[in-house]
Design an enzyme around this catalytic site. Structure first.
Site, PDB file in Angstrom:
ATOM      1  N   ASP A  35      -4.976   3.543  -9.002  1.00 47.36           N
ATOM      2  CA  ASP A  35      -3.605   3.266  -8.585  1.00 47.36           C
ATOM      3  C   ASP A  35      -2.747   4.404  -8.968  1.00 47.36           C
ATOM      4  O   ASP A  35      -2.317   4.510 -10.266  1.00 47.36           O
ATOM      5  CB  ASP A  35      -3.016   1.976  -9.151  1.00 47.36           C
ATOM      6  CG  ASP A  35      -3.798   0.587  -8.404  1.00 47.36           C
ATOM      7  OD1 ASP A  35      -3.865   0.743  -7.215  1.00 47.36           O
ATOM      8  OD2 ASP A  35      -4.269  -0.288  -9.067  1.00 47.36           O
ATOM      9  N   GLY A 148       3.043  -1.945  -7.031  1.00 46.38           N
ATOM     10  CA  GLY A 148       4.071  -1.347  -8.066  1.00 46.38           C
ATOM     11  C   GLY A 148       3.435  -2.036  -9.488  1.00 46.38           C
ATOM     12  O   GLY A 148       3.598  -1.210 -10.615  1.00 46.38           O
ATOM     13  N   PHE A 149       2.965  -2.940  -9.555  1.00 40.77           N
ATOM     14  CA  PHE A 149       2.787  -3.542 -10.932  1.00 40.77           C
ATOM     15  C   PHE A 149       1.214  -4.564 -10.856  1.00 40.77           C
ATOM     16  O   PHE A 149       1.086  -5.016  -9.803  1.00 40.77           O
ATOM     17  CB  PHE A 149       3.590  -4.857 -11.504  1.00 40.77           C
ATOM     18  CG  PHE A 149       5.124  -3.748 -11.591  1.00 40.77           C
ATOM     19  CD1 PHE A 149       5.218  -3.148 -12.816  1.00 40.77           C
ATOM     20  CD2 PHE A 149       5.909  -3.842 -10.351  1.00 40.77           C
ATOM     21  CE1 PHE A 149       6.576  -2.363 -12.646  1.00 40.77           C
ATOM     22  CE2 PHE A 149       7.097  -3.199 -10.432  1.00 40.77           C
ATOM     23  CZ  PHE A 149       7.395  -2.558 -11.624  1.00 40.77           C
ATOM     24  N   GLY A 151      -1.236  -7.807 -12.454  1.00 36.84           N
ATOM     25  CA  GLY A 151      -0.792  -9.219 -12.883  1.00 36.84           C
ATOM     26  C   GLY A 151       0.252  -9.928 -12.212  1.00 36.84           C
ATOM     27  O   GLY A 151       0.708 -10.864 -12.652  1.00 36.84           O
ATOM     28  N   ASP A 181      -6.191  -6.363  -2.277  1.00 35.80           N
ATOM     29  CA  ASP A 181      -5.631  -5.723  -3.562  1.00 35.80           C
ATOM     30  C   ASP A 181      -4.517  -6.446  -4.007  1.00 35.80           C
ATOM     31  O   ASP A 181      -3.424  -6.512  -3.344  1.00 35.80           O
ATOM     32  CB  ASP A 181      -5.272  -4.367  -3.358  1.00 35.80           C
ATOM     33  CG  ASP A 181      -4.847  -3.381  -4.576  1.00 35.80           C
ATOM     34  OD1 ASP A 181      -4.975  -4.215  -5.881  1.00 35.80           O
ATOM     35  OD2 ASP A 181      -4.471  -2.254  -4.497  1.00 35.80           O
ATOM     36  N   GLY A 182      -4.613  -7.367  -5.239  1.00 36.99           N
ATOM     37  CA  GLY A 182      -3.518  -7.964  -6.112  1.00 36.99           C
ATOM     38  C   GLY A 182      -3.785  -9.305  -6.230  1.00 36.99           C
ATOM     39  O   GLY A 182      -3.909  -9.908  -5.109  1.00 36.99           O
ATOM     40  N   GLY A 183      -3.680  -9.821  -7.482  1.00 37.73           N
ATOM     41  CA  GLY A 183      -3.716 -11.087  -7.678  1.00 37.73           C
ATOM     42  C   GLY A 183      -4.997 -11.761  -7.641  1.00 37.73           C
ATOM     43  O   GLY A 183      -5.430 -13.080  -7.302  1.00 37.73           O
ATOM     44  N   GLY A 203      -7.786  -6.287 -11.237  1.00 35.24           N
ATOM     45  CA  GLY A 203      -7.226  -5.527 -12.374  1.00 35.24           C
ATOM     46  C   GLY A 203      -7.187  -6.322 -13.506  1.00 35.24           C
ATOM     47  O   GLY A 203      -8.101  -6.569 -14.675  1.00 35.24           O
TER      48      GLY A 203
HETATM   49  C1  DX5 Z   1      -0.755  -3.149  -7.558  1.00 35.30           C
HETATM   50  C2  DX5 Z   1      -1.889  -2.163  -7.448  1.00 35.30           C
HETATM   51  C3  DX5 Z   1      -3.129  -3.091  -7.769  1.00 35.30           C
HETATM   52  C4  DX5 Z   1      -3.139  -3.928  -8.849  1.00 35.30           C
HETATM   53  C5  DX5 Z   1      -4.254  -5.175  -9.157  1.00 35.30           C
HETATM   54  O1  DX5 Z   1       0.292  -2.298  -7.188  1.00 35.30           O
HETATM   55  O2  DX5 Z   1      -2.377  -1.721  -6.137  1.00 35.30           O
HETATM   56  O3  DX5 Z   1      -4.215  -2.616  -7.769  1.00 35.30           O
HETATM   57  O4  DX5 Z   1      -3.606  -3.028 -10.135  1.00 35.30           O
HETATM   58  O5  DX5 Z   1      -3.734  -5.616 -10.081  1.00 35.30           O
HETATM   59  P1  DX5 Z   1      -4.001  -7.300 -10.768  1.00 35.30           P
HETATM   60  O6  DX5 Z   1      -5.755  -7.561 -10.311  1.00 35.30           O
HETATM   61  O7  DX5 Z   1      -3.797  -7.692 -11.846  1.00 35.30           O
HETATM   62  O8  DX5 Z   1      -3.258  -7.893  -9.430  1.00 35.30           O
HETATM   63 ZN    ZN Z   2      -3.977  -0.706  -5.770  1.00 28.82          ZN
END
Ligand code: DX5
Ligand code: ZN
Length: 226
Positions: A35, A148-149, A151, A181-183, A203
């Site tokens: 990322d 951006g983040f 979690g 991608d995400g959560g 992640g």
């Molecule tokens: C968010 C990123 C994701 C993130 C996923 O901007 O693109 O790849 O790291 O992390 P989790 O799985 O913790 O939501």
């Molecule tokens: Zn990503």
């Protein structure tokens, strides 16, 4: 199409990044999700092509098979960094269409460097651009959080968007991967797959746990149970 799991090293311990990479590869991941955030397109700053280049020789399984590096660019502008990541060993490069002035040109430039090209869609971003470029894509990435983040919680409207993307891919007749991608967690990956996704970024679900192999198996078991 086989399911793929792509751990996001955004959630890894950066003080031990090489070791974290080795652990997640030993746990059987399919891709490494990388990322890239620029503190401009998104309100966070992560790592650049030098880190990708340093990790590249280590993105290899114990059997000697290269593990693809899946670069997710959350940057504006796109083209110069995409080119730098191609030089740094990226296998796939995705960018956000709203971050590039000339989406078609950016896709062609990534492919001209020998990388696979992807487009990433934020939760509120429409899919219309796919009308014009889907034939050129190797990957479509649906964001199920705002970028951006790590979690953050999964945004349910992503499920509808995944269904729509799957319908577009089927209509195109092309071999295009659908990544989410995400959560993503053990308790929702099945629903996400049912909506049509085949590639799953995770992640915090993986790096937050003591044994990455156990989580990876739990994610695969949830996919197999559907
Ligand atoms: C968010 C990123 C994701 C993130 C996923 O901007 O693109 O790849 O790291 O992390 P989790 O799985 O913790 O939501
Ligand atoms: Zn990503």
């Amino acid at each position: 199409m086989a399911h793929r799991i792509a751990p996001s090293i955004l959630a890894a311990d950066f003080a031990r990044l090489g070791e974290e990479l080795a652990r997640v590869i030993a746990a059987g991941c399919d891709w490494i999700h990388f990322d890239v955030m620029d503190n401009h397109y998104v309100p966070n700053l992560t790592f650049g092509p030098m880190i990708c280049q340093a990790l590249k020789p280590h993105a290899v399984s114990s059997a000697g098979v290269a593990v693809p590096i899946d670069v997710h660019l959350m940057v504006r502008p796109v083209d110069a960094l995409a080119d730098a990541f191609a030089s740094a060993g990226a296998d796939l490069i995705s960018f956000h269409p709203d971050a590039s002035s000339h989406v078609h040109r950016s896709i062609q430039a990534i492919k001209a460097r020998g990388c696979q090209a992807g487009l990433a869609f934020n939760p509120a971003e429409p899919l219309d651009v796919l009308d014009w470029v889907i034939e050129d894509l190797d990957l479509i990435l649906v964001m199920s959080v705002n970028p951006g983040f790590g979690g953050q919680g999964f945004i349910d409207s992503a499920l509808r968007k995944i269904e729509q993307v799957r319908a577009r891919i089927t209509a195109s007749g092309k071999d295009i991967r659908l990544e989410v991608d995400g959560g993503i967690k053990v308790d929702n990956i099945g629903r996400v797959a049912n909506a049509g996704a085949d590639t799953f970024v995770a992640g915090s679900a993986i790096f937050g746990q003591p044994d990455y192999g156990v989580v990876m198996q739990a994610l695969r078991a949830a996919l197999a149970r559907r």
